[in-house]
Write an enzyme that holds these catalytic residues in place. Structure first.
Site, PDB file in Angstrom:
ATOM      1  N   GLU A 171      21.487 -10.348  20.946  1.00  0.00           N
ATOM      2  CA  GLU A 171      21.206 -11.590  20.805  1.00  0.00           C
ATOM      3  C   GLU A 171      22.073 -12.105  19.476  1.00  0.00           C
ATOM      4  O   GLU A 171      22.536 -13.139  19.223  1.00  0.00           O
ATOM      5  CB  GLU A 171      19.564 -11.884  20.373  1.00  0.00           C
ATOM      6  CG  GLU A 171      18.716 -11.781  21.551  1.00  0.00           C
ATOM      7  CD  GLU A 171      17.508 -11.878  21.356  1.00  0.00           C
ATOM      8  OE1 GLU A 171      16.716 -12.361  22.506  1.00  0.00           O
ATOM      9  OE2 GLU A 171      16.799 -11.799  20.227  1.00  0.00           O
ATOM     10  N   VAL A 190       0.954  -1.167   0.004  1.00  0.00           N
ATOM     11  CA  VAL A 190      -0.105   0.118   0.111  1.00  0.00           C
ATOM     12  C   VAL A 190       0.954   1.344   0.186  1.00  0.00           C
ATOM     13  O   VAL A 190       1.751   1.380   0.926  1.00  0.00           O
ATOM     14  CB  VAL A 190      -0.995  -0.054   1.263  1.00  0.00           C
ATOM     15  CG1 VAL A 190      -1.901   1.203   1.454  1.00  0.00           C
ATOM     16  CG2 VAL A 190      -1.784  -1.010   1.271  1.00  0.00           C
TER      17      VAL A 190
HETATM   18  C1  LIG Z   1      15.240  -8.688  14.810  1.00  0.00           C
HETATM   19  C2  LIG Z   1      14.039  -8.588  15.783  1.00  0.00           C
HETATM   20  C3  LIG Z   1      13.777  -9.044  17.163  1.00  0.00           C
HETATM   21  C4  LIG Z   1      12.521  -8.865  17.895  1.00  0.00           C
HETATM   22  N1  LIG Z   1      12.917  -9.593  19.113  1.00  0.00           N
HETATM   23  C5  LIG Z   1      11.644  -9.384  19.672  1.00  0.00           C
HETATM   24  C6  LIG Z   1      11.413 -10.031  21.058  1.00  0.00           C
HETATM   25  O1  LIG Z   1      12.318 -10.928  21.342  1.00  0.00           O
HETATM   26  N2  LIG Z   1      10.184  -9.994  21.722  1.00  0.00           N
HETATM   27  C7  LIG Z   1       9.112  -9.226  21.335  1.00  0.00           C
HETATM   28  O2  LIG Z   1       8.263  -8.956  22.043  1.00  0.00           O
HETATM   29  N3  LIG Z   1       9.257  -8.269  20.266  1.00  0.00           N
HETATM   30  C8  LIG Z   1      10.532  -8.434  19.440  1.00  0.00           C
HETATM   31  N4  LIG Z   1      10.833  -7.753  18.482  1.00  0.00           N
HETATM   32  C9  LIG Z   1       9.558  -6.751  18.107  1.00  0.00           C
HETATM   33  C10 LIG Z   1       8.494  -7.215  17.204  1.00  0.00           C
HETATM   34  O3  LIG Z   1       8.715  -8.209  16.344  1.00  0.00           O
HETATM   35  C11 LIG Z   1       7.785  -6.048  16.761  1.00  0.00           C
HETATM   36  O4  LIG Z   1       7.379  -5.190  17.945  1.00  0.00           O
HETATM   37  C12 LIG Z   1       6.460  -6.385  16.271  1.00  0.00           C
HETATM   38  O5  LIG Z   1       6.660  -7.096  14.997  1.00  0.00           O
HETATM   39  C13 LIG Z   1       5.416  -5.379  15.709  1.00  0.00           C
HETATM   40  O6  LIG Z   1       4.279  -5.975  15.497  1.00  0.00           O
HETATM   41  P1  LIG Z   1       3.434  -5.033  14.245  1.00  0.00           P
HETATM   42  O7  LIG Z   1       2.370  -5.662  13.789  1.00  0.00           O
HETATM   43  O8  LIG Z   1       3.575  -3.525  14.548  1.00  0.00           O
HETATM   44  O9  LIG Z   1       4.554  -4.905  12.961  1.00  0.00           O
HETATM   45  P2  LIG Z   1       5.231  -6.207  11.996  1.00  0.00           P
HETATM   46  O10 LIG Z   1       5.211  -7.468  13.270  1.00  0.00           O
HETATM   47  O11 LIG Z   1       6.518  -5.902  11.814  1.00  0.00           O
HETATM   48  O12 LIG Z   1       4.405  -6.334  10.716  1.00  0.00           O
HETATM   49  C14 LIG Z   1       4.321  -5.229   9.756  1.00  0.00           C
HETATM   50  C15 LIG Z   1       3.906  -6.247   8.492  1.00  0.00           C
HETATM   51  O13 LIG Z   1       3.318  -5.064   7.762  1.00  0.00           O
HETATM   52  C16 LIG Z   1       3.773  -5.425   6.322  1.00  0.00           C
HETATM   53  N5  LIG Z   1       4.009  -3.989   5.661  1.00  0.00           N
HETATM   54  C17 LIG Z   1       4.610  -2.973   6.099  1.00  0.00           C
HETATM   55  N6  LIG Z   1       4.531  -1.870   5.077  1.00  0.00           N
HETATM   56  C18 LIG Z   1       3.678  -2.334   4.483  1.00  0.00           C
HETATM   57  C19 LIG Z   1       2.799  -1.801   3.202  1.00  0.00           C
HETATM   58  N7  LIG Z   1       3.150  -0.419   2.959  1.00  0.00           N
HETATM   59  N8  LIG Z   1       1.921  -2.387   2.491  1.00  0.00           N
HETATM   60  C20 LIG Z   1       1.573  -3.621   2.866  1.00  0.00           C
HETATM   61  N9  LIG Z   1       2.219  -4.328   3.981  1.00  0.00           N
HETATM   62  C21 LIG Z   1       3.229  -3.582   4.290  1.00  0.00           C
HETATM   63  C22 LIG Z   1       5.046  -5.997   6.582  1.00  0.00           C
HETATM   64  O14 LIG Z   1       5.265  -6.895   5.538  1.00  0.00           O
HETATM   65  C23 LIG Z   1       4.640  -6.897   7.965  1.00  0.00           C
HETATM   66  O15 LIG Z   1       4.202  -8.194   7.337  1.00  0.00           O
HETATM   67  C24 LIG Z   1      11.620  -7.971  17.414  1.00  0.00           C
HETATM   68  C25 LIG Z   1      12.019  -7.301  16.149  1.00  0.00           C
HETATM   69  C26 LIG Z   1      12.987  -7.646  15.335  1.00  0.00           C
HETATM   70  C27 LIG Z   1      12.993  -6.963  13.969  1.00  0.00           C
END
Ligand SMILES: Cc1cc2nc3c(=O)[nH]c(=O)nc-3n(C[C@H](O)[C@H](O)[C@H](O)COP(=O)(O)OP(=O)(O)OC[C@H]3O[C@@H](n4cnc5c(N)ncnc54)[C@H](O)[C@@H]3O)c2cc1C
Length: 418
Positions: A167, A76
């Site tokens: 990590e 998007v």
């Molecule tokens: C390496 C790493 C390790 C982590 N370790 C931990 C941990 O140990 N414990 C913990 O609690 N949290 C951890 N986190 C944090 C946690 O993963 C995030 O806080 C969480 O994923 C946030 O969820 P969200 O739904 O906001 O976004 P996300 O889970 O990041 O999902 C976002 C989604 O949106 C999609 N997207 C983005 N932009 C667009 C667009 N314009 N159009 C269509 N789709 C789009 C992406 O493809 C993705 O699927 C970690 C993060 C990372 C990167």
């Protein structure tokens, strides 16, 4: 039926969609990848401990039984909040309710040219790139006879001492250097160096001091050199400058900063300095009570005026909260304020060591690691993934042999590089 569009099927979006799919609603999920990825275990894919399929699941397969849910692959680019439309792959989709759960990207604090020398870890693609970068470096070092030239390939630098940096440093030291390297003939563990750089006075800055100290001790035991109170001032193809020291390295990883996904800007609502949408108590934007921003893309403070951490439980609880509002068709006044139930945070430092706060109790060492393993298995999506990850961990725990070490994607580059 009311139309609900969910942009992003990560922790927040997927949780909301799973709940909403049980109601009489017309739901469209749009994601730029075809899979949900369990980000907390990405570092294990990047360091050859797990395979991509162990920690990912096709979004479409999660909703195959739900005829009211449509899953679309694409990015998007624009949201028109006045016309209630989402612009996507040249077409427009209308909505009654919109949930934006697009997560966050890396931030290089304005030095975007550093990205090509210091990749970050957010997506499966990032993890696979990092894995190949590490494996390629070892292969190159094996063939390099000049010790000075070789050192660059055996120095590993991780920038950022938060959970991801800690990590990665622990896993590189333990999995890559202690184990994989034994399969080589000309390079040894003692030739390698792992550096973890943090600009603040302690690693894991958001953790209690006692746990940060435990993590520091554990990293030292894994021979990681932790550099505190120093900022990186230069990153280029040769390596990095930190303080007045230059560390030659072809393995620089970025775990230092985050910013919201660029889509948030197109909403035209107020954002904070990292680009996250400033949302109201019910996670809606102030211009429209039926447009919600959740997870890493939302800027929301608790009663103590502190920002919620960018972690999976916050995104999942927000997804659940918003789904409840939409499924009950609650209007602004009847919505209760979102409250976060803080169950704690954890970070692991190599095999059998972790630190964490669970329900206010500080844990470290083996107990923390067992709790960490249990929680991660519990929250992995799909029984098959749970089983596979458990099997891989048990196998690795007993044998110290990580299995997934293929260099495939960049095979042609490899030949020219070495
Ligand atoms: C390496 C790493 C390790 C982590 N370790 C931990 C941990 O140990 N414990 C913990 O609690 N949290 C951890 N986190 C944090 C946690 O993963 C995030 O806080 C969480 O994923 C946030 O969820 P969200 O739904 O906001 O976004 P996300 O889970 O990041 O999902 C976002 C989604 O949106 C999609 N997207 C983005 N932009 C667009 C667009 N314009 N159009 C269509 N789709 C789009 C992406 O493809 C993705 O699927 C970690 C993060 C990372 C990167």
């Amino acid at each position: 039926m009311k139309k609900v569009i969910i942009v992003g099927a990560g922790f927040g979006g997927l949780t909301a969609a799973k709940i909403l799919s049980r109601f009489d609603l017309d739901i469209t999920i749009i994601d730029k990848t075809n899979h949900f990825v369990f980000q907390p275990l990405l570092y294990q894919v990047a360091t050859t401990a797990l395979s991509p399929a162990d920690i990912a699941i096709p979004i479409r397969s999660v909703f195959s039984e739900f005829k009211n849910v449509e899953v679309l692959l694409g990015e998007v680019k624009l949201i028109d909040k006045e016309k209630k439309k989402v612009m996507f792959n040249g077409s427009e989709l209308e909505f009654d309710y919109l949930i934006i759960a697009t997560g966050s990207n890396h931030s290089y604090f304005g030095k975007d040219d550093w990205e090509k020398f210091a990749p970050g870890l957010k997506t499966m693609n990032d993890a696979l790139k990092i894995r190949e970068m590490i494996l390629l470096s070892l292969e190159t070092a094996e063939k390099e006879s000049d010790p000075v030239m070789r050192q660059k390939y055996l120095n590993f630098v991780i920038i950022g001492g938060g959970p991801t940096g800690v990590e990665l440093a622990g896993a590189i030291s333990e999995i890559v250097i202690d184990n994989i390297i034994h399969d080589f003939r000309n390079i040894t563990t003692s030739m390698t160096e792992v550096y973890l750089i943090e600009a603040l006075p302690k690693i894991l800055p958001s953790y209690p001091d006692k746990l940060s100290s435990h993590a520091l001790e554990d990293l030292k035991k894994l021979r990681v050199e932790v550099i505190l109170n120093e900022k990186v001032s230069e990153i280029n193809e040769r390596g990095i400058k930190v303080g007045d020291r230059f560390i030659e390295s072809s393995n620089v990883l970025w775990a230092a900063g985050n910013q919201a996904s660029p889509l948030i800007k197109t909403l035209g609502t107020e954002t904070d300095k990292t680009g996250r949408a400033i949302v109201r108590n019910d996670l809606s934007i102030k211009e429209d009570e039926n447009i919600f921003v959740i997870g890493d893309a939302a800027s929301f403070k608790n009663e103590k005026d502190e920002f919620f951490p960018a972690i999976a439980p916050v995104a999942m609880q927000q997804g659940k909260y918003v789904a409840k509002i939409i499924s009950r068709n609650l209007s602004g006044k009847s919505r209760k304020k979102f409250k976060y139930n803080d169950k704690g945070t954890m970070a692991t430092i190599g095999k059998a060591k972790a630190v964490g706060v669970v329900k206010g109790v500080k844990l470290w060492g083996l107990i923390a690691w067992l709790a960490w393993s249990f929680i991660h298995i519990l929250y992995l999506i799909g029984f098959r993934n749970k089983l596979r990850v458990m099997a891989e961990w048990i196998w690795y725990y007993i044998t110290n042999r990580p299995g997934i070490r293929l260099i495939v994607k960049y095979a042609n580059d490899t030949l020219t590089k070495i």
